[in-house]
Design a protein around this motif. Structure first.
Motif, short mmCIF file in Angstrom:
data_model
loop_
_atom_site.label_atom_id
_atom_site.label_comp_id
_atom_site.label_asym_id
_atom_site.label_seq_id
_atom_site.Cartn_x
_atom_site.Cartn_y
_atom_site.Cartn_z
N LEU A 1 0.82 -1.20 0.00
CA LEU A 1 0.00 0.00 0.00
C LEU A 1 0.86 1.26 0.00
O LEU A 1 0.58 2.21 -0.72
CB LEU A 1 -0.94 0.02 1.21
CG LEU A 1 -2.13 -0.92 1.20
CD1 LEU A 1 -2.93 -0.76 2.49
CD2 LEU A 1 -3.02 -0.67 0.00
N GLN A 2 1.90 1.25 0.81
CA GLN A 2 2.80 2.41 0.89
C GLN A 2 3.50 2.63 -0.45
O GLN A 2 3.63 3.76 -0.90
CB GLN A 2 3.82 2.23 2.02
CG GLN A 2 4.65 3.46 2.29
CD GLN A 2 3.80 4.64 2.74
OE1 GLN A 2 2.80 4.49 3.42
NE2 GLN A 2 4.20 5.82 2.34
N ALA A 3 3.94 1.56 -1.08
CA ALA A 3 4.63 1.66 -2.37
C ALA A 3 3.68 2.22 -3.43
O ALA A 3 4.10 3.02 -4.29
CB ALA A 3 5.16 0.31 -2.80
N GLU A 4 2.42 1.85 -3.39
CA GLU A 4 1.43 2.36 -4.35
C GLU A 4 1.17 3.84 -4.15
O GLU A 4 0.85 4.55 -5.10
CB GLU A 4 0.14 1.56 -4.23
CG GLU A 4 0.26 0.14 -4.73
CD GLU A 4 -0.97 -0.69 -4.42
OE1 GLU A 4 -1.99 -0.14 -3.94
OE2 GLU A 4 -0.93 -1.91 -4.66
N LYS A 5 1.31 4.33 -2.92
CA LYS A 5 1.09 5.75 -2.62
C LYS A 5 2.31 6.60 -2.95
O LYS A 5 2.19 7.81 -3.12
CB LYS A 5 0.76 5.93 -1.14
CG LYS A 5 -0.60 5.46 -0.74
CD LYS A 5 -0.82 5.73 0.73
CE LYS A 5 -2.16 5.27 1.20
NZ LYS A 5 -2.38 5.54 2.62
N ASP A 6 3.48 6.00 -3.02
CA ASP A 6 4.73 6.72 -3.24
C ASP A 6 4.77 7.26 -4.66
O ASP A 6 4.81 6.49 -5.62
CB ASP A 6 5.92 5.80 -2.99
CG ASP A 6 7.24 6.55 -2.97
OD1 ASP A 6 7.29 7.71 -3.42
OD2 ASP A 6 8.23 5.95 -2.51
N PRO A 7 4.76 8.61 -4.85
CA PRO A 7 4.75 9.17 -6.20
C PRO A 7 6.00 8.84 -7.00
O PRO A 7 5.98 8.85 -8.22
CB PRO A 7 4.62 10.67 -5.96
CG PRO A 7 5.02 10.89 -4.56
CD PRO A 7 4.77 9.60 -3.82
#
Length: 100
Positions: free
Chosen positions: A91-97
């Motif tokens: 989830l964090q990786a998906e949010k990382d621009p």
């Protein structure tokens, strides 16, 4: 007894007197359901996984269901922690621009 960091929470139509969702780091790993048309209770395990990888089982009542889920969580806590950590990292990786 629940392992550290696991907690019960009421979701859906459940009352806070009968919490039905077991969370680890705000990720649901199990949930108790009661069928509307009858008194039957059942449990869904491994809710941090895809739907086809979850396990569903009937249980004889709310109390037996919560006890069974707590025993299951204690037995599988190392795996559950690893899977929830991976899920949260995804989830964090998906949010990382920078990853887009």
């Amino acid at each position: 007894m629940l392992p550290p960091d696991f907690r019960w929470h009421a979701v859906g139509t459940a009352t806070f007197a009968q919490p039905n969702s077991l969370l680890l780091d705000c990720v649901e790993v199990a949930r108790l359901y009661q069928r509307v048309n009858e008194e039957t209770w059942w449990v869904s395990l491994n809710n941090q996984r895809q739907v086809d990888e979850r396990k569903r089982m009937l249980c004889s009542g709310y109390e037996h269901g919560t006890t069974g889920v707590e025993i299951w969580a204690e037995r599988h806590q190392a795996r559950l922690r690893a899977e929830v950590d991976r899920y949260l990292q995804q989830l964090q990786a998906e949010k990382d621009p920078r990853k887009r």
